[in-house]
Design a protein around this motif. Sequence first.
Motif, short mmCIF file in Angstrom:
data_model
loop_
_atom_site.label_atom_id
_atom_site.label_comp_id
_atom_site.label_asym_id
_atom_site.label_seq_id
_atom_site.Cartn_x
_atom_site.Cartn_y
_atom_site.Cartn_z
N LEU A 17 0.80 -1.22 0.00
CA LEU A 17 0.00 0.00 0.00
C LEU A 17 0.84 1.28 0.00
O LEU A 17 0.59 2.18 -0.80
CB LEU A 17 -0.97 -0.01 1.18
N ASP A 18 1.84 1.37 0.85
CA ASP A 18 2.67 2.58 0.90
C ASP A 18 3.35 2.83 -0.44
O ASP A 18 3.40 3.97 -0.92
CB ASP A 18 3.73 2.49 2.00
N ASP A 19 3.88 1.78 -1.06
CA ASP A 19 4.57 1.91 -2.34
C ASP A 19 3.59 2.28 -3.46
O ASP A 19 3.93 3.06 -4.35
CB ASP A 19 5.31 0.63 -2.69
N LEU A 20 2.40 1.72 -3.42
CA LEU A 20 1.39 2.05 -4.43
C LEU A 20 1.03 3.53 -4.36
O LEU A 20 0.98 4.21 -5.39
CB LEU A 20 0.12 1.21 -4.22
N VAL A 21 0.79 4.02 -3.16
CA VAL A 21 0.42 5.43 -2.99
C VAL A 21 1.58 6.34 -3.38
O VAL A 21 1.37 7.36 -4.06
CB VAL A 21 -0.05 5.70 -1.54
N ALA A 22 2.79 5.98 -3.01
CA ALA A 22 3.96 6.80 -3.35
C ALA A 22 4.13 6.90 -4.86
O ALA A 22 4.38 7.99 -5.39
CB ALA A 22 5.21 6.23 -2.70
#
Length: 155
Positions: A17-22
């Motif tokens: 999730l963090d990487d997708l949003v970034a």
Amino acid sequence: MTPAATVRIRSAELSDLDDLVALEEHSFTSDRLSRAQFRRHLDSDSAKVLVASTGPHRFLGTAVVFFRRRSGVARLYSIATHHAARGQGVGSALLDATEQLARRRRCRALRLEVRADNPAAARLYERLGYRRLAALESYYEDGGDGWRYEKLLTG
């Protein structure tokens, strides 16, 4: 950067999730998917989030595709490639994986929209067999125009 042969395409997981949003925030100035939207799509039967990577947490790109019940048309909602991976076959690999997924779901076509001011993306879609269906005036959040494309998924 990374030759396309080493790119792995897999289903996104909650831990991504963090990487997708970034990557979403890095790739787009408007019409971004939010953290909550990504989270919903990760748990949805009508959406699939794909990740292109060369290993754990080496994100090169993502694709989000939607499926509607009783529809033979899938929709590529979003595709993003990390700026350092552009021109390396990541977008093509994500599109191929999305098309395969749509075929497995018995879709006859894949549709997508692209900004009219993104000729590189339009060229990629056309090179891969997508045909332009319609002009979309003031389609994007910032008032930008777009194009709708479709590819028939035979075979």
